[in-house]
Design an enzyme around this catalytic site. Structure first.
Site, PDB file in Angstrom:
ATOM      1  N   ASN A  46      -8.040  72.066 -10.543  1.00 37.45           N
ATOM      2  CA  ASN A  46      -7.742  70.871 -11.368  1.00 37.45           C
ATOM      3  C   ASN A  46      -7.569  69.724 -10.397  1.00 37.45           C
ATOM      4  O   ASN A  46      -6.564  69.626  -9.713  1.00 37.45           O
ATOM      5  CB  ASN A  46      -6.481  71.140 -12.174  1.00 37.45           C
ATOM      6  CG  ASN A  46      -6.106  70.039 -13.146  1.00 37.45           C
ATOM      7  OD1 ASN A  46      -4.933  69.903 -13.438  1.00 37.45           O
ATOM      8  ND2 ASN A  46      -7.047  69.294 -13.674  1.00 37.45           N
ATOM      9  N   ASN A  61      -6.172  60.336 -17.277  1.00 33.85           N
ATOM     10  CA  ASN A  61      -7.251  61.288 -17.522  1.00 33.85           C
ATOM     11  C   ASN A  61      -8.600  60.656 -17.238  1.00 33.85           C
ATOM     12  O   ASN A  61      -8.703  59.436 -17.036  1.00 33.85           O
ATOM     13  CB  ASN A  61      -7.188  61.763 -18.984  1.00 33.85           C
ATOM     14  CG  ASN A  61      -5.914  62.535 -19.267  1.00 33.85           C
ATOM     15  OD1 ASN A  61      -5.594  63.480 -18.559  1.00 33.85           O
ATOM     16  ND2 ASN A  61      -5.169  62.109 -20.276  1.00 33.85           N
ATOM     17  N   CYS A  63       1.893  66.136 -15.265  1.00 34.42           N
ATOM     18  CA  CYS A  63       0.738  66.903 -14.770  1.00 34.42           C
ATOM     19  C   CYS A  63       1.257  67.926 -13.766  1.00 34.42           C
ATOM     20  O   CYS A  63       1.699  67.540 -12.676  1.00 34.42           O
ATOM     21  CB  CYS A  63      -0.244  65.944 -14.110  1.00 34.42           C
ATOM     22  SG  CYS A  63      -1.666  66.761 -13.383  1.00 34.42           S
ATOM     23  N   ASN A 106       4.121  66.224 -22.310  1.00 35.32           N
ATOM     24  CA  ASN A 106       2.813  65.956 -22.903  1.00 35.32           C
ATOM     25  C   ASN A 106       2.552  67.048 -23.933  1.00 35.32           C
ATOM     26  O   ASN A 106       3.082  68.138 -23.846  1.00 35.32           O
ATOM     27  CB  ASN A 106       1.719  65.895 -21.822  1.00 35.32           C
ATOM     28  CG  ASN A 106       1.660  67.166 -20.988  1.00 35.32           C
ATOM     29  OD1 ASN A 106       2.447  68.083 -21.181  1.00 35.32           O
ATOM     30  ND2 ASN A 106       0.721  67.245 -20.079  1.00 35.32           N
ATOM     31  N   HIS A 166       0.976  70.041 -26.291  1.00 39.30           N
ATOM     32  CA  HIS A 166       0.103  71.211 -26.129  1.00 39.30           C
ATOM     33  C   HIS A 166       0.046  72.005 -27.425  1.00 39.30           C
ATOM     34  O   HIS A 166       1.091  72.271 -28.044  1.00 39.30           O
ATOM     35  CB  HIS A 166       0.632  72.104 -25.000  1.00 39.30           C
ATOM     36  CG  HIS A 166       0.611  71.447 -23.656  1.00 39.30           C
ATOM     37  ND1 HIS A 166      -0.479  71.497 -22.811  1.00 39.30           N
ATOM     38  CD2 HIS A 166       1.532  70.670 -23.030  1.00 39.30           C
ATOM     39  CE1 HIS A 166      -0.221  70.799 -21.719  1.00 39.30           C
ATOM     40  NE2 HIS A 166       0.988  70.280 -21.818  1.00 39.30           N
ATOM     41  N   GLU A 203      -8.458  69.915 -22.048  1.00 38.78           N
ATOM     42  CA  GLU A 203      -7.419  68.902 -21.843  1.00 38.78           C
ATOM     43  C   GLU A 203      -7.669  67.616 -22.628  1.00 38.78           C
ATOM     44  O   GLU A 203      -8.816  67.143 -22.703  1.00 38.78           O
ATOM     45  CB  GLU A 203      -7.323  68.529 -20.352  1.00 38.78           C
ATOM     46  CG  GLU A 203      -6.586  69.535 -19.530  1.00 38.78           C
ATOM     47  CD  GLU A 203      -6.120  68.952 -18.209  1.00 38.78           C
ATOM     48  OE1 GLU A 203      -5.827  67.749 -18.163  1.00 38.78           O
ATOM     49  OE2 GLU A 203      -6.065  69.704 -17.236  1.00 38.78           O
ATOM     50  N   ARG A 204      -6.605  67.082 -23.163  1.00 31.54           N
ATOM     51  CA  ARG A 204      -6.672  65.739 -23.770  1.00 31.54           C
ATOM     52  C   ARG A 204      -7.190  64.776 -22.715  1.00 31.54           C
ATOM     53  O   ARG A 204      -6.671  64.724 -21.608  1.00 31.54           O
ATOM     54  CB  ARG A 204      -5.277  65.324 -24.217  1.00 31.54           C
ATOM     55  CG  ARG A 204      -5.149  63.910 -24.735  1.00 31.54           C
ATOM     56  CD  ARG A 204      -3.778  63.553 -25.200  1.00 31.54           C
ATOM     57  NE  ARG A 204      -2.778  63.589 -24.143  1.00 31.54           N
ATOM     58  CZ  ARG A 204      -1.522  63.164 -24.305  1.00 31.54           C
ATOM     59  NH1 ARG A 204      -1.115  62.707 -25.481  1.00 31.54           N
ATOM     60  NH2 ARG A 204      -0.660  63.231 -23.315  1.00 31.54           N
ATOM     61  N   CYS A 225      -4.425  73.885 -15.782  1.00 33.26           N
ATOM     62  CA  CYS A 225      -3.522  72.874 -16.336  1.00 33.26           C
ATOM     63  C   CYS A 225      -2.102  73.408 -16.181  1.00 33.26           C
ATOM     64  O   CYS A 225      -1.738  74.393 -16.835  1.00 33.26           O
ATOM     65  CB  CYS A 225      -3.861  72.628 -17.806  1.00 33.26           C
ATOM     66  SG  CYS A 225      -2.810  71.391 -18.597  1.00 33.26           S
ATOM     67  N   GLY A 259       0.055  72.976 -19.162  1.00 37.09           N
ATOM     68  CA  GLY A 259      -0.478  73.888 -20.180  1.00 37.09           C
ATOM     69  C   GLY A 259      -0.038  75.315 -19.938  1.00 37.09           C
ATOM     70  O   GLY A 259       0.304  76.045 -20.877  1.00 37.09           O
TER      71      GLY A 259
HETATM   72  N1  LIG Z   1      -3.941  68.834 -15.789  1.00 35.99           N
HETATM   73  C1  LIG Z   1      -2.564  68.482 -16.034  1.00 35.99           C
HETATM   74  C2  LIG Z   1      -2.262  68.102 -17.430  1.00 35.99           C
HETATM   75  C3  LIG Z   1      -2.851  66.811 -17.747  1.00 35.99           C
HETATM   76  C4  LIG Z   1      -2.407  66.437 -19.107  1.00 35.99           C
HETATM   77  C5  LIG Z   1      -3.268  65.341 -19.672  1.00 35.99           C
HETATM   78  N2  LIG Z   1      -4.578  65.856 -20.019  1.00 35.99           N
HETATM   79  C6  LIG Z   1      -2.588  64.754 -20.887  1.00 35.99           C
HETATM   80  O1  LIG Z   1      -1.494  65.237 -21.240  1.00 35.99           O
HETATM   81  O2  LIG Z   1      -3.144  63.839 -21.459  1.00 35.99           O
HETATM   82  C7  LIG Z   1      -1.608  69.576 -15.587  1.00 35.99           C
HETATM   83  O3  LIG Z   1      -1.905  70.247 -14.602  1.00 35.99           O
HETATM   84  O4  LIG Z   1      -0.529  69.709 -16.212  1.00 35.99           O
END
Ligand SMILES: N[C@H](CCC[C@H](N)C(=O)O)C(=O)O
Length: 285
Positions: A13, A66, A75, A165, A167, A216-217, A225, A228
């Site tokens: 990532n 993003n 993140c 964030n 999920h 991912e959003r 993630c 996540g």
């Molecule tokens: N890759 C990230 C999450 C990004 C989250 C992003 N996509 C959002 O919440 O909009 C992680 O390692 O937690």
């Protein structure tokens, strides 16, 4: 504008990291920089942009954008890379320190060998479970655990968790059958999530192992993630698939993370982070 950057990844990532202790960027161009630098054909190529910035409430702060230019609030993989960068570049001189994010302050601990950070453990805080905080439409004070969630004519069972964030976690029998591309973007943009949502498909291997894939959003399918993976462990515990207060190995596409939801309700995430390249990005507005 020539912008010095470091490209780093956590389990694949990958983000373009800008050190705002050294460069100054106007707020109004950040979303455009994120979209352009993330483009693999005309930019450097990444899952997005991360800013490592001065903070008045912690030694260092982190912001994440993003690939589509939207700003996330946290993140997990980015926090491990930020902790590595901060220690190796002298932004901090302790092995334990705090990092400010838009989802709150987190505690980081780095494991160092010959001056290089090999592993990072982050206290990701406590999961938020009320619909109103995810956010997800419906009865505000309710949690969303194993709830029927219709997508077109498909009946899914959803568990929703915020790590700062949002999920949406769905359990599948075999991870290779996860409808990542068929349903990922549809669910990401579903009106039941006013701010959009990160979408995870999880297979329970046994009571201490999960297989995991993510849409991912704002970035689509990524190799990993961190937030996540934390959400997946919380969801699996809420569904009584795994015990609380035990270290769970989450097998993501890009590698493994160790996650524990402890008795105090805090989520601990532990894993690696690597530098891919350093360079200078020629940004054109
Ligand atoms: N890759 C990230 C999450 C990004 C989250 C992003 N996509 C959002 O919440 O909009 C992680 O390692 O937690």
């Amino acid at each position: 504008m020539d912008i010095p950057f470091t490209k780093m990844h956590g389990l694949g990532n990958n983000y373009i990291y800008l050190d705002l202790f050294k460069v100054d960027l106007p707020e109004e161009i950040l979303s455009d920089v994120a979209q352009k630098v993330s483009n693999v054909s005309t930019g450097v190529g990444s899952d997005g942009l991360i800013l490592i910035h001065p903070s008045s409430i912690a030694p260092v702060g982190m912001r994440i954008f993003n690939k589509d230019g939207s700003e996330g609030k946290s993140c997990g993989n980015g926090l491990r890379c930020t902790a590595k960068y901060a220690y190796e570049n002298g932004l901090v001189n302790e092995k334990k320190f705090q990092i400010e994010t838009k989802a709150g302050i987190v505690d980081a601990v780095v494991e160092v060998s010959n001056g290089i950070v090999k592993n990072i453990t982050i206290n990701m805080g406590q999961p938020r479970l009320k619909r109103s905080i995810i956010p997800m439409v419906g009865e505000e004070q309710q949690q969303v655990v194993n709830e029927t969630f219709m997508v077109d004519d498909k009946e899914l069972k959803i568990t929703a968790v915020s790590m700062g964030n949002p999920h949406a976690v769905f359990f599948v029998d075999h991870i290779q059958d996860a409808p990542l591309y068929e349903l990922g973007e549809i669910i990401e943009k579903d009106a039941r999530f006013p701010d959009g949502v990160n979408v995870e498909f999880v297979e329970v291997v046994n009571e201490t192992e999960l297989n995991f894939r993510v849409w991912e959003r704002g970035s689509g399918v990524t190799q990993a993630c961190g937030t996540g993976a934390c959400a997946a462990v919380v969801a699996a515990s809420l569904n009584n698939f795994i015990p609380k207060n035990k270290t769970i190995t989450v097998h993501l596409q890009g590698g493994d993370l160790d996650i524990k939801w402890d008795e105090g309700g805090y989520i601990w995430m532990s894993g690696g982070a690597d530098v891919i390249a350093r360079g200078e990005y020629h940004y054109k507005s």
